[in-house]
Design a protein around this motif. Structure first.
Motif, PDB file in Angstrom:
ATOM      1  N   VAL A 165       0.850  -1.197   0.000  1.00 35.09           N
ATOM      2  CA  VAL A 165       0.000   0.000   0.000  1.00 35.09           C
ATOM      3  C   VAL A 165       0.883   1.243   0.000  1.00 35.09           C
ATOM      4  N   THR A 166       1.922   1.223   0.802  1.00 40.58           N
ATOM      5  CA  THR A 166       2.843   2.358   0.867  1.00 40.58           C
ATOM      6  C   THR A 166       3.554   2.554  -0.457  1.00 40.58           C
ATOM      7  N   TYR A 167       4.009   1.472  -1.086  1.00 38.24           N
ATOM      8  CA  TYR A 167       4.645   1.595  -2.402  1.00 38.24           C
ATOM      9  C   TYR A 167       3.663   2.192  -3.410  1.00 38.24           C
ATOM     10  N   ALA A 168       2.441   1.666  -3.441  1.00 37.72           N
ATOM     11  CA  ALA A 168       1.440   2.150  -4.397  1.00 37.72           C
ATOM     12  C   ALA A 168       1.143   3.631  -4.171  1.00 37.72           C
ATOM     13  N   ARG A 169       0.986   4.034  -2.927  1.00 35.40           N
ATOM     14  CA  ARG A 169       0.701   5.434  -2.605  1.00 35.40           C
ATOM     15  C   ARG A 169       1.871   6.333  -3.020  1.00 35.40           C
ATOM     16  N   THR A 170       3.078   5.883  -2.759  1.00 41.61           N
ATOM     17  CA  THR A 170       4.257   6.688  -3.090  1.00 41.61           C
ATOM     18  C   THR A 170       4.422   6.810  -4.603  1.00 41.61           C
ATOM     19  N   PHE A 171       4.290   5.710  -5.321  1.00 48.02           N
ATOM     20  CA  PHE A 171       4.348   5.775  -6.789  1.00 48.02           C
ATOM     21  C   PHE A 171       3.242   6.681  -7.323  1.00 48.02           C
ATOM     22  N   GLY A 172       2.054   6.559  -6.770  1.00 50.01           N
ATOM     23  CA  GLY A 172       0.950   7.398  -7.219  1.00 50.01           C
ATOM     24  C   GLY A 172       1.248   8.878  -7.076  1.00 50.01           C
ATOM     25  N   GLN A 173       1.826   9.275  -5.952  1.00 42.84           N
ATOM     26  CA  GLN A 173       2.154  10.686  -5.739  1.00 42.84           C
ATOM     27  C   GLN A 173       3.244  11.155  -6.699  1.00 42.84           C
ATOM     28  N   ILE A 174       4.267  10.343  -6.874  1.00 42.26           N
ATOM     29  CA  ILE A 174       5.348  10.708  -7.799  1.00 42.26           C
ATOM     30  C   ILE A 174       4.799  10.846  -9.216  1.00 42.26           C
ATOM     31  N   ILE A 175       3.985   9.891  -9.636  1.00 44.26           N
ATOM     32  CA  ILE A 175       3.427   9.943 -10.994  1.00 44.26           C
ATOM     33  C   ILE A 175       2.502  11.145 -11.143  1.00 44.26           C
ATOM     34  N   ASP A 176       1.684  11.443 -10.139  1.00 46.14           N
ATOM     35  CA  ASP A 176       0.849  12.651 -10.188  1.00 46.14           C
ATOM     36  C   ASP A 176       1.715  13.896 -10.350  1.00 46.14           C
ATOM     37  N   ASP A 177       2.818  13.963  -9.626  1.00 48.83           N
ATOM     38  CA  ASP A 177       3.713  15.118  -9.712  1.00 48.83           C
ATOM     39  C   ASP A 177       4.412  15.188 -11.067  1.00 48.83           C
ATOM     40  N   LEU A 178       4.761  14.030 -11.624  1.00 42.85           N
ATOM     41  CA  LEU A 178       5.345  14.013 -12.972  1.00 42.85           C
ATOM     42  C   LEU A 178       4.341  14.538 -13.995  1.00 42.85           C
ATOM     43  N   VAL A 179       3.103  14.080 -13.901  1.00 40.62           N
ATOM     44  CA  VAL A 179       2.055  14.552 -14.814  1.00 40.62           C
ATOM     45  C   VAL A 179       1.876  16.066 -14.659  1.00 40.62           C
ATOM     46  N   ALA A 180       1.826  16.559 -13.432  1.00 38.65           N
ATOM     47  CA  ALA A 180       1.663  18.000 -13.201  1.00 38.65           C
ATOM     48  C   ALA A 180       2.824  18.791 -13.799  1.00 38.65           C
ATOM     49  N   THR A 181       4.022  18.240 -13.729  1.00 34.24           N
ATOM     50  CA  THR A 181       5.199  18.919 -14.273  1.00 34.24           C
ATOM     51  C   THR A 181       5.140  19.010 -15.789  1.00 34.24           C
ATOM     52  N   LEU A 182       4.575  18.007 -16.433  1.00 42.31           N
ATOM     53  CA  LEU A 182       4.492  17.988 -17.895  1.00 42.31           C
ATOM     54  C   LEU A 182       3.271  18.741 -18.430  1.00 42.31           C
ATOM     55  N   THR A 183       2.254  18.850 -17.611  1.00 42.12           N
ATOM     56  CA  THR A 183       1.003  19.469 -18.048  1.00 42.12           C
ATOM     57  C   THR A 183       1.219  20.933 -18.424  1.00 42.12           C
ATOM     58  N   GLY A 184       0.655  21.293 -19.562  1.00 48.25           N
ATOM     59  CA  GLY A 184       0.712  22.677 -20.014  1.00 48.25           C
ATOM     60  C   GLY A 184       1.932  23.017 -20.854  1.00 48.25           C
ATOM     61  N   LEU A 185       2.847  22.089 -21.002  1.00 42.42           N
ATOM     62  CA  LEU A 185       4.023  22.346 -21.836  1.00 42.42           C
ATOM     63  C   LEU A 185       3.718  21.959 -23.279  1.00 42.42           C
ATOM     64  N   ASP A 186       4.034  22.837 -24.205  1.00 39.11           N
ATOM     65  CA  ASP A 186       3.856  22.494 -25.617  1.00 39.11           C
ATOM     66  C   ASP A 186       5.048  21.659 -26.085  1.00 39.11           C
TER      67      ASP A 186
END
Length: 169
Positions: free
Chosen positions: A6-27
């Motif tokens: 559960v901890t691994y899944a939660r941690t990966f989920g947060q990292i992936i959410d942050d990666l998506v946020a970092t890429l969002t809006g870039l052309d």
């Protein structure tokens, strides 16, 4: 799912959410803009490597899946935001499918991956464990998230003229 996975899944989920946020809006121009610094990578190349390495360490080494990978090509990748974000979402979905039912044995020593990966799961004479692979993937992904966040700031500042010359006040 055990507390550990559960901890691994939660941690990966947060990292992936942050990666998506970092890429969002870039052309595409910003994602693929070359950085005029030695050994620097474009955002697209770094994001491609981050997800490819994450898939390898989690889905291949721990999950036993076969996913094509060309590590040197990751650093030459040209990609679009939607393409990268879709791949990150797919990795997360694959982790969400893998981790809940991950058998305890999968956290132990990992079997050798297929030869085409050119990788031997041994460190310091000891076989890698699934647990070590998951922790490495978290550490590696989080490190590259930081690189991506800083590179995004640099690319946007250079594009928008907001980066002062060295020594300027």
């Amino acid at each position: 799912m055990r507390d550990e996975t559960v901890t691994y899944a939660r941690t990966f989920g947060q990292i992936i959410d942050d990666l998506v946020a970092t890429l969002t809006g870039l052309d595409d121009a910003a994602l693929n803009a070359p950085i005029n610094l030695e050994e620097a990578n474009t955002i697209a190349a770094l994001a491609t490597h981050t997800v490819a390495a994450g898939e390898f360490w989690t889905l291949v080494l721990v999950g036993g899946q076969r996913i094509p990978r060309d590590r040197p090509a990751e650093f030459r990748a040209v990609a679009s935001g939607p393409e990268l974000i879709a791949r990150l979402h797919a990795w997360r979905a694959a982790l969400d499918a893998l981790l809940p039912d991950l058998p305890e044995a999968a956290l132990g020593p990992t079997p050798p991956p297929p030869a085409e990966y050119g990788f031997t799961p041994v460190r310091n004479g000891e076989p890698l464990t699934g647990r070590a692979c998951l922790l490495h993937a978290i550490e590696h992904s989080a490190m590259h998230l930081g690189h991506l966040q800083l590179t995004r700031q640099l690319v946007l500042a250079l594009r928008d003229g907001g980066l002062p010359a060295a020594g300027a006040a």
